[in-house]
Scaffold this motif. Structure first.
Motif, mmCIF file in Angstrom:
data_model
loop_
_atom_site.group_PDB
_atom_site.id
_atom_site.type_symbol
_atom_site.label_atom_id
_atom_site.label_comp_id
_atom_site.label_asym_id
_atom_site.label_seq_id
_atom_site.Cartn_x
_atom_site.Cartn_y
_atom_site.Cartn_z
ATOM 1 N N HIS A 41 1.068 -1.272 -0.060
ATOM 2 C CA HIS A 41 -0.109 0.053 0.109
ATOM 3 C C HIS A 41 0.883 1.269 -0.070
ATOM 4 O O HIS A 41 1.898 1.167 0.564
ATOM 5 C CB HIS A 41 -0.877 0.006 1.345
ATOM 6 N N VAL A 42 0.534 2.406 -0.624
ATOM 7 C CA VAL A 42 1.411 3.547 -0.954
ATOM 8 C C VAL A 42 0.318 4.643 -0.253
ATOM 9 O O VAL A 42 -0.503 4.865 -0.923
ATOM 10 C CB VAL A 42 1.668 3.705 -2.356
ATOM 11 N N VAL A 43 1.419 5.487 0.467
ATOM 12 C CA VAL A 43 0.635 6.586 0.848
ATOM 13 C C VAL A 43 1.214 8.030 0.388
ATOM 14 O O VAL A 43 2.712 8.075 0.668
ATOM 15 C CB VAL A 43 0.359 6.675 2.516
ATOM 16 N N ASP A 44 0.367 8.963 0.043
ATOM 17 C CA ASP A 44 1.410 10.231 -0.270
ATOM 18 C C ASP A 44 0.267 11.471 -0.163
ATOM 19 O O ASP A 44 -0.572 11.201 -0.199
ATOM 20 C CB ASP A 44 1.806 10.118 -1.773
ATOM 21 N N THR A 45 1.072 12.347 0.277
ATOM 22 C CA THR A 45 0.228 13.660 0.704
ATOM 23 C C THR A 45 -0.207 14.459 -0.604
ATOM 24 O O THR A 45 -1.232 15.064 -0.649
ATOM 25 C CB THR A 45 1.253 14.851 1.247
ATOM 26 N N LEU A 46 0.291 13.987 -1.675
ATOM 27 C CA LEU A 46 0.018 14.758 -3.022
ATOM 28 C C LEU A 46 -1.265 13.911 -3.495
ATOM 29 O O LEU A 46 -1.467 12.753 -3.105
ATOM 30 C CB LEU A 46 1.036 14.683 -4.089
ATOM 31 N N GLU A 47 -2.125 14.719 -4.396
ATOM 32 C CA GLU A 47 -3.219 13.806 -4.940
ATOM 33 C C GLU A 47 -2.884 12.849 -6.417
ATOM 34 O O GLU A 47 -3.688 11.994 -6.453
ATOM 35 C CB GLU A 47 -4.276 14.956 -5.432
ATOM 36 N N MET A 48 -1.583 13.188 -6.588
ATOM 37 C CA MET A 48 -1.159 12.320 -7.551
ATOM 38 C C MET A 48 0.045 11.578 -7.332
ATOM 39 O O MET A 48 0.873 12.161 -6.693
ATOM 40 C CB MET A 48 -1.341 12.837 -9.043
ATOM 41 N N VAL A 49 0.435 10.313 -8.156
ATOM 42 C CA VAL A 49 1.595 10.027 -7.886
ATOM 43 C C VAL A 49 2.696 10.658 -8.658
ATOM 44 O O VAL A 49 2.422 11.754 -9.474
ATOM 45 C CB VAL A 49 1.758 8.485 -8.569
ATOM 46 N N GLY A 50 3.949 10.731 -8.387
ATOM 47 C CA GLY A 50 5.094 11.328 -8.854
ATOM 48 C C GLY A 50 5.978 12.279 -8.132
ATOM 49 O O GLY A 50 7.077 12.352 -8.507
ATOM 50 N N GLY A 51 5.493 12.609 -6.798
ATOM 51 C CA GLY A 51 6.206 13.266 -6.202
ATOM 52 C C GLY A 51 6.760 14.789 -6.701
ATOM 53 O O GLY A 51 6.008 15.277 -7.521
ATOM 54 N N GLN A 52 7.875 15.011 -6.608
ATOM 55 C CA GLN A 52 8.357 16.376 -7.030
ATOM 56 C C GLN A 52 8.338 16.320 -8.821
ATOM 57 O O GLN A 52 8.226 17.319 -9.327
ATOM 58 C CB GLN A 52 9.912 16.496 -6.600
ATOM 59 N N CYS A 53 8.649 14.992 -9.318
ATOM 60 C CA CYS A 53 8.625 14.942 -10.819
ATOM 61 C C CYS A 53 7.219 15.493 -11.337
ATOM 62 O O CYS A 53 7.092 15.987 -12.465
ATOM 63 C CB CYS A 53 8.722 13.621 -11.119
ATOM 64 N N THR A 54 6.275 15.051 -10.591
ATOM 65 C CA THR A 54 4.741 15.513 -11.165
ATOM 66 C C THR A 54 4.203 17.016 -10.576
ATOM 67 O O THR A 54 3.827 17.749 -11.391
ATOM 68 C CB THR A 54 3.997 14.407 -10.683
ATOM 69 N N ALA A 113 7.435 13.390 -16.422
ATOM 70 C CA ALA A 113 5.965 12.793 -16.612
ATOM 71 C C ALA A 113 6.238 11.452 -17.059
ATOM 72 O O ALA A 113 5.284 10.416 -16.510
ATOM 73 C CB ALA A 113 5.189 13.760 -17.550
ATOM 74 N N ASP A 114 6.801 11.340 -18.196
ATOM 75 C CA ASP A 114 6.977 9.821 -18.959
ATOM 76 C C ASP A 114 7.434 9.018 -17.915
ATOM 77 O O ASP A 114 7.121 7.764 -17.955
ATOM 78 C CB ASP A 114 7.580 10.045 -20.219
ATOM 79 N N LEU A 115 8.455 9.365 -17.251
ATOM 80 C CA LEU A 115 9.239 8.390 -16.516
ATOM 81 C C LEU A 115 8.186 7.994 -15.413
ATOM 82 O O LEU A 115 8.268 6.837 -15.086
ATOM 83 C CB LEU A 115 10.305 9.303 -15.473
ATOM 84 N N ILE A 116 7.458 8.918 -14.732
ATOM 85 C CA ILE A 116 6.579 8.507 -13.656
ATOM 86 C C ILE A 116 5.548 7.703 -14.405
ATOM 87 O O ILE A 116 4.911 6.542 -13.715
ATOM 88 C CB ILE A 116 5.652 9.864 -13.004
ATOM 89 N N ASP A 117 5.017 7.588 -15.432
ATOM 90 C CA ASP A 117 4.078 6.980 -16.135
ATOM 91 C C ASP A 117 4.595 5.568 -16.284
ATOM 92 O O ASP A 117 3.937 4.469 -16.214
ATOM 93 C CB ASP A 117 3.459 7.544 -17.481
ATOM 94 N N ASN A 118 5.713 5.390 -16.613
ATOM 95 C CA ASN A 118 6.401 4.169 -16.791
ATOM 96 C C ASN A 118 6.453 3.383 -15.502
ATOM 97 O O ASN A 118 6.454 2.209 -15.582
ATOM 98 C CB ASN A 118 7.728 4.456 -17.751
ATOM 99 N N LEU A 119 7.075 3.934 -14.603
ATOM 100 C CA LEU A 119 7.138 3.473 -13.359
ATOM 101 C C LEU A 119 5.827 3.037 -12.878
ATOM 102 O O LEU A 119 5.828 1.884 -12.205
ATOM 103 C CB LEU A 119 7.926 4.376 -12.294
#
Length: 337
Positions: A32-45, A65-71
């Motif tokens: 399970h993954v928890v993050d304060t942002l509304e979308m995945v990607g952290g600073q990259c997004t 953005a493409d890196l995050i999509d691939n991950l």
């Protein structure tokens, strides 16, 4: 109270946290993954989705953005569960040596191990101390670049001397009417090749360098910028016509509740053992920019390697008596990829 059980809770959905989903999946561990942002990607997004990244193996150039999509796609075969827009506010050890986590929205998770991949923790931009700056923020002063096209044909002032300032000056010079870089020192703190490219563009007249100067004031009306005032260390004042100001003075970082979990800290970083990414608390591991040890290189690819090490260590921690036969992914394969 509904408790959701899993093998690992990953705190942080940036690139390193996302790759940890894949690595844990390869070890047969559910996440399970928890993050304060509304979308995945952290600073990259959040900060630079269109910024090119050059040091990802096998990708000479890839956008954040493409890196995050691939991950994210890479981890999908392992069915991770994402809890976005919420923060882990409490962490307690159970009598069975598991971890009970509560988030700011009331989600309750029970995990055998916790993997902190929270990057710099909670972050926000360092704002320059300019009178009336709040009137221009979001209209003609921005701390992040989310869409390069927003700056096409503009007179653009970029303030700062680090990688973000230099890289965006180079990138946005391709479409802005004019780019002026303001920095208080002649020397920049960017990658040598980027600094050389910036200087070449300055020599060619594509970019103007206002150095050594620093921001002094703003002139505009109803949030629309007209002039950026800069001042040198010896008192010389210049007025630079501008439609947009991008101040890149780094991020203010805050560990938030993580600071109260009894982990060994070095300022805003968590000390780990680099051989397995373990912290001083058994069952809690840390990877990526939030983790520190002697001679640590703060690179995404370093975090990727740490994710692999941590996943193997977590498997051994959760299943200490299980015999594990290591296989390369080319041998074991991944269903769904």
């Amino acid at each position: 109270m509904v408790i959701q059980q899993t093998d690992v809770v990953i705190i942080g959905a940036g690139p390193v946290g996302l790759f940890a989903v894949f690595e844990c999946g390869m070890m047969g561990l559910k996440c399970h993954v928890v993050d304060t942002l509304e979308m995945v990607g952290g600073q990259c997004t959040a900060l630079y989705p269109e910024k090119p990244i050059y040091d990802i193996p096998a990708f000479p150039r890839i956008s954040a953005a493409d890196l995050i999509d691939n991950l994210k796609k890479q981890g999908e075969p392992f069915n991770p569960v994402y809890h976005m827009g919420q923060q882990v506010v409490s962490l307690e050890k159970t009598a069975e040596n598991d971890w009970l986590l509560q988030t700011s929205t009331g989600t309750t998770l029970l995990a055998h191990a916790v993997l902190i991949a929270a990057g710099v923790g909670s972050f926000g931009p360092n704002r320059p101390p300019l009178e009336g700056i709040e009137d221009f923020e979001g209209k003609s002063i921005f701390y992040y670049v989310k869409n390069r096209e927003d700056f096409r044909g503009t007179r653009l002032v970029i303030a700062g001397g680090g990688d973000s300032a230099v890289d965006w000056a180079i990138s946005l010079s391709e479409l802005a009417e004019k780019v002026t870089v303001v920095h208080r020192r002649p020397k920049f703190r960017a990658a040598p090749e980027s600094e050389s490219q910036l200087q070449r563009l300055a020599d060619e007249g594509v970019i103007e360098l206002a150095i050594p100067f620093q921001l002094e004031g703003l002139i505009g009306h109803q949030g629309h910028l007209k002039t950026v005032i800069v001042k040198s260390l010896d008192g010389m004042v210049r007025e630079i016509p501008a439609d947009v100001l991008l101040p890149f003075y780094g991020l203010s970082m805050n560990l938030g509740p993580i600071a109260d979990w009894g982990l060994q800290l070095d300022m805003t970083h968590i000390k780990i053992d680099p051989k397995d990414c373990s912290t001083n608390t058994p069952g809690i591991f840390a990877i990526g920019d939030i983790a520190t040890y002697p001679h640590k290189l703060k690179l995404i690819l370093t975090g990727f390697a740490e994710a692999a090490s941590a996943a193997h260590a977590i498997r051994a921690y959760i299943h200490p008596d299980a015999v594990y036969h290591f296989e390369y992914s080319t041998t074991s394969g991944v269903t769904g990829l």
